[in-house]
Design an enzyme around this catalytic site. Structure first.
Site, PDB file in Angstrom:
ATOM      1  N   SER A 163       0.821  -1.217   0.000  1.00 51.71           N
ATOM      2  CA  SER A 163       0.000   0.000   0.000  1.00 51.71           C
ATOM      3  C   SER A 163       0.849   1.260   0.000  1.00 51.71           C
ATOM      4  CB  SER A 163      -0.912   0.020   1.228  1.00 51.71           C
ATOM      5  OG  SER A 163      -1.577   1.268   1.306  1.00 51.71           O
ATOM      6  N   HIS A 165      -0.140   3.939   1.058  1.00 51.02           N
ATOM      7  CA  HIS A 165      -0.423   4.634   2.320  1.00 51.02           C
ATOM      8  C   HIS A 165       0.639   4.326   3.372  1.00 51.02           C
ATOM      9  CE1 HIS A 165      -4.343   6.547   1.559  1.00 51.02           C
ATOM     10  NE2 HIS A 165      -4.529   5.560   0.703  1.00 51.02           N
ATOM     11  N   ASP A 172      -5.890   9.990   1.077  1.00 50.35           N
ATOM     12  CA  ASP A 172      -7.205  10.088   0.456  1.00 50.35           C
ATOM     13  C   ASP A 172      -7.835  11.378   0.952  1.00 50.35           C
ATOM     14  OD1 ASP A 172      -6.737   7.545  -0.587  1.00 50.35           O
ATOM     15  OD2 ASP A 172      -7.732   6.555   1.102  1.00 50.35           O
ATOM     16  N   GLU A 221      -9.189   6.622  -8.953  1.00 50.10           N
ATOM     17  CA  GLU A 221      -9.357   7.102  -7.573  1.00 50.10           C
ATOM     18  C   GLU A 221      -9.042   8.592  -7.538  1.00 50.10           C
ATOM     19  OE1 GLU A 221      -7.379   4.936  -4.511  1.00 50.10           O
ATOM     20  OE2 GLU A 221      -8.376   3.040  -4.971  1.00 50.10           O
ATOM     21  N   HIS A 224      -7.243   9.908  -4.277  1.00 50.60           N
ATOM     22  CA  HIS A 224      -5.962   9.409  -3.762  1.00 50.60           C
ATOM     23  C   HIS A 224      -4.803  10.187  -4.392  1.00 50.60           C
ATOM     24  CE1 HIS A 224      -3.189   6.058  -2.365  1.00 50.60           C
ATOM     25  NE2 HIS A 224      -2.441   6.638  -3.314  1.00 50.60           N
TER      26      HIS A 224
HETATM   27 ZN    ZN Z   1      -5.749   5.850  -0.988  1.00 50.89          ZN
END
Ligand code: ZN
Length: 258
Positions: A163, A165, A172, A221, A224
């Protein structure tokens, strides 16, 4: 990549299909000079501008080191080590719904971006989700596996260690008041439109564009954003290259290795 299990889920009822047809980052502003261009000596006269190649150095920073702001993480490029923890996570000073930890450079840029967006009339924004540790990602991913199986989990959540993240460089973003959170229609909100056009000014990249799913491995997305620093973000914006994979000449990452 979103942790819907930890966040309020909002179903956006409008124009998802239309939003999916839109590309996140439209390169539309004045020509940009790469900040990596050779600086002119202070006492030399300003030369006549000429359309020379930018001279951007794609090897200036590593793309394999998880601590590099250029690190490329995708379904075929896991973080190494998989349990990497950024050393300089701080609390991003912006409104947020989940823990707002980001690496300090990304946090400062995020705060400046939110302030500028508001000043330029794009409305309020908040961090929906910021840094997530390996351990948190294990819980998020396993939660999906339990409820919808591995294929379903892979469609909605990154596997632990894969990820963005976890780098502390990705976030996000959602609108205030909350509308179209973690939904394709966020791309059509004033906030989503402003971010798609302006995030590069602050060193952020719309990481998963609508037309690059086969390369990034993720659906569109528009919420993101990944911090890559102003020089790289500006170079990508100026050259119209919208994914890190294409910019660095990396193979597409549509899925995990079997
Ligand atoms: Zn994300």
């Amino acid at each position: 990549m979103s942790s819907r299990s930890r966040s309020p889920v909002f179903v956006c009822a409008v124009v998802v299909a239309a939003a999916l047809g839109l590309v996140g980052c439209a390169p539309v502003t004045a020509p940009i000079r790469s900040s990596s261009a050779t600086p002119e000596a202070a006492d030399t006269p300003t030369p006549t501008p000429t359309p020379t190649p930018s001279g951007f150095d794609k090897t200036a920073l590593p793309i394999d080191d998880p601590a590099s702001i250029w690190v490329v993480v995708n379904k075929v490029r896991p973080l190494e080590p998989s349990t990497y923890v950024p050393a300089d996570l701080i609390t991003t000073p912006v409104p947020h719904l989940n823990p707002p930890g980001l690496r300090s450079e990304a946090a400062s840029a995020m705060a400046a971006m939110f302030a500028t967006a508001k000043a330029e009339g794009a409305g309020g924004m908040q961090l929906q989700s910021a840094s997530r540790s390996y351990g948190v990602q294990v819980k998020v991913y396993n939660g999906y596996v339990s409820s919808v199986g591995e294929d379903g989990a892979d469609a909605q959540s990154a596997r632990p260690g894969y990820s963005e993240h976890q780098t502390g460089l990705a976030a996000d973003i959602s609108a205030v008041p909350l509308t179209c959170a973690l939904a394709a229609c966020f791309g059509q909100t004033p906030q989503g439109l402003w971010l798609a056009a302006n995030a590069y000014r602050f060193g952020f990249l719309l990481r998963y564009p609508a037309d690059k799913t086969a390369i990034t491995g993720y659906m569109y997305e528009p919420w993101h954003f990944r911090y890559i620093g102003v020089p790289l973000a500006t170079e990508m914006h100026a050259t119209g290259v919208t994914t890190l994979e294409e910019f660095f000449g990396l193979p597409p990452a549509p899925d995990y290795a079997p």
